[in-house]
Design a protein around this motif. Structure first.
Motif, PDB file in Angstrom:
ATOM      1  N   TYR A 164      10.201   2.144  27.737  1.00  0.00           N
ATOM      2  CA  TYR A 164       9.059   1.361  27.276  1.00  0.00           C
ATOM      3  C   TYR A 164       9.351   0.825  25.871  1.00  0.00           C
ATOM      4  CZ  TYR A 164       6.330   3.506  31.051  1.00  0.00           C
ATOM      5  OH  TYR A 164       5.856   3.917  32.268  1.00  0.00           O
ATOM      6  N   LEU A 165       8.823  -0.352  25.581  1.00  0.00           N
ATOM      7  CA  LEU A 165       8.881  -0.921  24.239  1.00  0.00           C
ATOM      8  C   LEU A 165       7.453  -1.240  23.831  1.00  0.00           C
ATOM      9  CD1 LEU A 165      10.684  -1.834  21.887  1.00  0.00           C
ATOM     10  CD2 LEU A 165      10.701  -4.130  22.905  1.00  0.00           C
ATOM     11  N   LEU A 166       6.915  -0.438  22.919  1.00  0.00           N
ATOM     12  CA  LEU A 166       5.522  -0.552  22.522  1.00  0.00           C
ATOM     13  C   LEU A 166       5.419  -1.279  21.187  1.00  0.00           C
ATOM     14  CD1 LEU A 166       4.534   3.164  23.239  1.00  0.00           C
ATOM     15  CD2 LEU A 166       4.676   1.248  24.853  1.00  0.00           C
ATOM     16  N   SER A 167       4.539  -2.234  21.107  1.00  0.00           N
ATOM     17  CA  SER A 167       4.332  -2.987  19.875  1.00  0.00           C
ATOM     18  C   SER A 167       3.004  -2.597  19.252  1.00  0.00           C
ATOM     19  CB  SER A 167       4.372  -4.498  20.149  1.00  0.00           C
ATOM     20  OG  SER A 167       3.376  -4.871  21.091  1.00  0.00           O
ATOM     21  N   GLU A 168       2.995  -2.537  17.924  1.00  0.00           N
ATOM     22  CA  GLU A 168       1.803  -2.099  17.205  1.00  0.00           C
ATOM     23  C   GLU A 168       1.845  -2.643  15.786  1.00  0.00           C
ATOM     24  OE1 GLU A 168      -0.872  -0.896  17.935  1.00  0.00           O
ATOM     25  OE2 GLU A 168      -1.712   0.417  16.421  1.00  0.00           O
ATOM     26  N   THR A 169       0.675  -2.863  15.192  1.00  0.00           N
ATOM     27  CA  THR A 169       0.596  -3.238  13.781  1.00  0.00           C
ATOM     28  C   THR A 169       0.786  -1.994  12.921  1.00  0.00           C
ATOM     29  OG1 THR A 169      -0.941  -5.026  14.312  1.00  0.00           O
ATOM     30  CG2 THR A 169      -0.850  -4.303  12.010  1.00  0.00           C
ATOM     31  N   LEU A 170       1.552  -2.127  11.850  1.00  0.00           N
ATOM     32  CA  LEU A 170       1.753  -0.998  10.950  1.00  0.00           C
ATOM     33  C   LEU A 170       0.428  -0.602  10.309  1.00  0.00           C
ATOM     34  CD1 LEU A 170       5.090  -1.893   9.099  1.00  0.00           C
ATOM     35  CD2 LEU A 170       4.684   0.048  10.618  1.00  0.00           C
ATOM     36  N   ASP A 171       0.045   0.665  10.436  1.00  0.00           N
ATOM     37  CA  ASP A 171      -1.191   1.144   9.836  1.00  0.00           C
ATOM     38  C   ASP A 171      -1.035   1.248   8.327  1.00  0.00           C
ATOM     39  OD1 ASP A 171      -2.608   1.338  12.158  1.00  0.00           O
ATOM     40  OD2 ASP A 171      -2.164   3.456  12.487  1.00  0.00           O
ATOM     41  N   SER A 172      -2.098   0.903   7.611  1.00  0.00           N
ATOM     42  CA  SER A 172      -2.072   1.044   6.157  1.00  0.00           C
ATOM     43  C   SER A 172      -2.170   2.521   5.787  1.00  0.00           C
ATOM     44  CB  SER A 172      -3.228   0.268   5.530  1.00  0.00           C
ATOM     45  OG  SER A 172      -4.469   0.768   6.008  1.00  0.00           O
ATOM     46  N   ILE A 173      -1.526   2.874   4.678  1.00  0.00           N
ATOM     47  CA  ILE A 173      -1.549   4.239   4.162  1.00  0.00           C
ATOM     48  C   ILE A 173      -2.046   4.190   2.721  1.00  0.00           C
ATOM     49  CG2 ILE A 173      -0.204   6.322   3.687  1.00  0.00           C
ATOM     50  CD1 ILE A 173       1.851   5.330   5.735  1.00  0.00           C
ATOM     51  N   THR A 174      -3.014   5.021   2.404  1.00  0.00           N
ATOM     52  CA  THR A 174      -3.524   5.097   1.035  1.00  0.00           C
ATOM     53  C   THR A 174      -2.725   6.152   0.278  1.00  0.00           C
ATOM     54  OG1 THR A 174      -5.751   4.483   1.761  1.00  0.00           O
ATOM     55  CG2 THR A 174      -5.552   5.523  -0.402  1.00  0.00           C
ATOM     56  N   TRP A 175      -2.084   5.731  -0.802  1.00  0.00           N
ATOM     57  CA  TRP A 175      -1.224   6.634  -1.562  1.00  0.00           C
ATOM     58  C   TRP A 175      -1.833   6.982  -2.917  1.00  0.00           C
ATOM     59  CZ3 TRP A 175       2.455   8.710   1.244  1.00  0.00           C
ATOM     60  CH2 TRP A 175       3.079   7.983   2.264  1.00  0.00           C
ATOM     61  N   ARG A 176      -1.673   8.222  -3.328  1.00  0.00           N
ATOM     62  CA  ARG A 176      -2.100   8.672  -4.664  1.00  0.00           C
ATOM     63  C   ARG A 176      -0.881   9.235  -5.387  1.00  0.00           C
ATOM     64  NH1 ARG A 176      -3.687  13.505  -6.727  1.00  0.00           N
ATOM     65  NH2 ARG A 176      -3.724  14.482  -4.668  1.00  0.00           N
ATOM     66  N   PHE A 177      -0.559   8.636  -6.533  1.00  0.00           N
ATOM     67  CA  PHE A 177       0.660   8.977  -7.260  1.00  0.00           C
ATOM     68  C   PHE A 177       0.473  10.249  -8.083  1.00  0.00           C
ATOM     69  CE2 PHE A 177       1.027   4.627  -6.132  1.00  0.00           C
ATOM     70  CZ  PHE A 177       2.376   4.349  -6.025  1.00  0.00           C
ATOM     71  N   THR A 178       1.544  11.010  -8.201  1.00  0.00           N
ATOM     72  CA  THR A 178       1.543  12.220  -9.020  1.00  0.00           C
ATOM     73  C   THR A 178       2.660  12.108 -10.062  1.00  0.00           C
ATOM     74  OG1 THR A 178       3.157  13.560  -7.802  1.00  0.00           O
ATOM     75  CG2 THR A 178       0.912  13.467  -6.916  1.00  0.00           C
ATOM     76  N   GLU A 179       2.735  13.090 -10.928  1.00  0.00           N
ATOM     77  CA  GLU A 179       3.796  13.135 -11.935  1.00  0.00           C
ATOM     78  C   GLU A 179       4.868  14.156 -11.554  1.00  0.00           C
ATOM     79  OE1 GLU A 179       4.084  10.922 -14.335  1.00  0.00           O
ATOM     80  OE2 GLU A 179       2.285  10.021 -13.440  1.00  0.00           O
ATOM     81  N   GLU A 180       4.939  14.512 -10.292  1.00  0.00           N
ATOM     82  CA  GLU A 180       5.951  15.454  -9.818  1.00  0.00           C
ATOM     83  C   GLU A 180       7.162  14.690  -9.303  1.00  0.00           C
ATOM     84  OE1 GLU A 180       6.557  18.614  -6.148  1.00  0.00           O
ATOM     85  OE2 GLU A 180       4.532  18.305  -6.963  1.00  0.00           O
ATOM     86  N   PHE A 181       8.349  15.185  -9.639  1.00  0.00           N
ATOM     87  CA  PHE A 181       9.590  14.537  -9.225  1.00  0.00           C
ATOM     88  C   PHE A 181      10.508  15.563  -8.567  1.00  0.00           C
ATOM     89  CE2 PHE A 181       7.797  11.867 -12.457  1.00  0.00           C
ATOM     90  CZ  PHE A 181       8.105  10.579 -12.065  1.00  0.00           C
ATOM     91  N   ARG A 182      11.373  15.073  -7.682  1.00  0.00           N
ATOM     92  CA  ARG A 182      12.324  15.926  -6.981  1.00  0.00           C
ATOM     93  C   ARG A 182      13.595  15.127  -6.732  1.00  0.00           C
ATOM     94  NH1 ARG A 182      12.228  20.235  -3.182  1.00  0.00           N
ATOM     95  NH2 ARG A 182       9.989  20.471  -3.509  1.00  0.00           N
ATOM     96  N   ASN A 183      14.731  15.796  -6.871  1.00  0.00           N
ATOM     97  CA  ASN A 183      16.001  15.149  -6.583  1.00  0.00           C
ATOM     98  C   ASN A 183      16.311  15.310  -5.097  1.00  0.00           C
ATOM     99  OD1 ASN A 183      19.097  15.042  -6.255  1.00  0.00           O
ATOM    100  ND2 ASN A 183      18.774  14.242  -8.314  1.00  0.00           N
ATOM    101  N   ILE A 184      16.461  14.178  -4.408  1.00  0.00           N
ATOM    102  CA  ILE A 184      16.773  14.184  -2.979  1.00  0.00           C
ATOM    103  C   ILE A 184      17.997  13.314  -2.756  1.00  0.00           C
ATOM    104  CG2 ILE A 184      15.948  13.647  -0.655  1.00  0.00           C
ATOM    105  CD1 ILE A 184      13.103  13.968  -1.692  1.00  0.00           C
ATOM    106  N   ALA A 185      19.027  13.882  -2.178  1.00  0.00           N
ATOM    107  CA  ALA A 185      20.279  13.173  -1.894  1.00  0.00           C
ATOM    108  C   ALA A 185      20.849  12.528  -3.154  1.00  0.00           C
ATOM    109  CB  ALA A 185      20.068  12.126  -0.798  1.00  0.00           C
ATOM    110  N   GLY A 186      20.656  13.204  -4.288  1.00  0.00           N
ATOM    111  CA  GLY A 186      21.225  12.722  -5.543  1.00  0.00           C
ATOM    112  C   GLY A 186      20.395  11.685  -6.262  1.00  0.00           C
ATOM    113  N   ILE A 187      19.188  11.400  -5.780  1.00  0.00           N
ATOM    114  CA  ILE A 187      18.333  10.378  -6.392  1.00  0.00           C
ATOM    115  C   ILE A 187      17.018  11.014  -6.833  1.00  0.00           C
ATOM    116  CG2 ILE A 187      17.073   8.218  -6.001  1.00  0.00           C
ATOM    117  CD1 ILE A 187      19.210   7.340  -4.126  1.00  0.00           C
ATOM    118  N   ASN A 188      16.556  10.657  -8.019  1.00  0.00           N
ATOM    119  CA  ASN A 188      15.286  11.164  -8.515  1.00  0.00           C
ATOM    120  C   ASN A 188      14.130  10.462  -7.802  1.00  0.00           C
ATOM    121  OD1 ASN A 188      13.837  12.887 -10.266  1.00  0.00           O
ATOM    122  ND2 ASN A 188      13.407  11.185 -11.651  1.00  0.00           N
TER     123      ASN A 188
END
Length: 294
Positions: A164-188
């Protein structure tokens, strides 16, 4: 003296040119992800979500819950460019992680962002039939997630009894930013907390160093690539393990021309009756979308 100054100026301009070239390549490449699925936690939740009728049918399976591994890890590849992404499994099989045996390649994150083993993902192994797919996720060897970042649309290709190939509109996501950081795969990466329009809670870590507003499992909407994604309710985590920059566009040969094309609404009408629901007003479309995407 003049010749020396000219040499210095040319060297500086060359360095700027190389930096600009690197920034350009940062828009295209391949990211390897570990998708960590916490099997027992997911199965327990799904058993609680099932209706009594479905529970009776699944009791034989649930009796073997203690024999299941705590989690397993699937290797995924996300191909990206400035306009689109494609997420698909690696050809190698998933690696199961027994409780206390070995280490995850990716960090574990609880709902508050700290390390732990009792949060993260599980959606169970893929089934080869309709009910198996809806209970445990689509066949992981056949599922592909594509998002068109410019058009704001998504395609989900999966293999159940047929493709099956299903088509859909991308749902919006509400984001809230924080001051927390993490190194993932060598990138901050910076942490943000998000919620879909259906109130599904998300934790994401994005990298401005990769200026593409996308991520695994059709995640999007941030000023950079999402390299870490946690869905506590689904017991699923995605963590980037390697990033390879290229100058290649997203591949298009993943589409199967024999796939049956339909809208997600149509698919929900066909398969929604198999979906477990934990709230009376929860739509079949929401549950199916969560199962197929995450």
């Amino acid at each position: 003296m003049i010749k020396t100054y000219l040499t210095i100026i040319i060297s500086c301009l060359t360095g700027l040119s190389l930096q600009a070239q690197y920034a350009y390549f940062g828009n295209r490449g391949t990211i390897s992800f570990d998708k960590v699925t916490y099997t027992k936690a997911r199965m327990r939740q799904m058993s609680n979500d099932m209706s009594s009728k479905m529970m009776d049918r699944g009791m034989g399976f649930m009796e073997h819950l203690d024999k299941m591994p705590e989690s397993h890890t699937d290797r995924m590849n996300l191909y990206f460019d400035e306009n689109a992404t494609v997420l698909m499994p690696e050809e190698s099989t998933s690696t199961e992680k027994q409780n206390g045996e070995g280490k995850m390649r990716a960090p574990n994150v609880t709902a508050n962002g700290r390390g732990g083993r009792n949060q993260g993902g599980a959606r169970g192994g893929g089934g080869g039939n309709q009910r198996g797919m809806l209970r445990g996720g689509a066949n992981k060897n056949g599922k592909v997630l594509y998002q068109d970042l410019k058009a704001g649309t998504a395609d989900i290709q999966l293999d159940i009894d047929e493709k099956y190939l299903l088509s859909e509109t991308l749902d919006s996501i509400t984001w809230r930013f924080t001051e927390e950081f993490r190194n993932i795969a060598g990138i901050n990466c910076r942490r943000v907390n998000g919620a879909t329009k259906d109130s599904l809670y998300l934790i994401a870590y994005y990298a401005e160093e990769i200026p593409v507003s996308a991520g695994p499992a059709l995640s999007h909407g941030l000023p950079g690539m999402i390299l870490g994604l946690v869905i506590p309710e689904m017991h699923i985590q995605y963590w980037a393990t390697n990033i390879a920059y290229t100058n290649n566009l997203v591949p298009t040969d993943w589409r199967d021309k024999k796939s049956k094309q339909m809208k997600l609404e149509e698919f929900s009408a066909l398969f929604g009756r198999y979906m477990p629901r934990n709230r009376q007003n929860e739509s079949a479309k929401k549950r199916i979308l969560e199962q197929l995407v995450y």
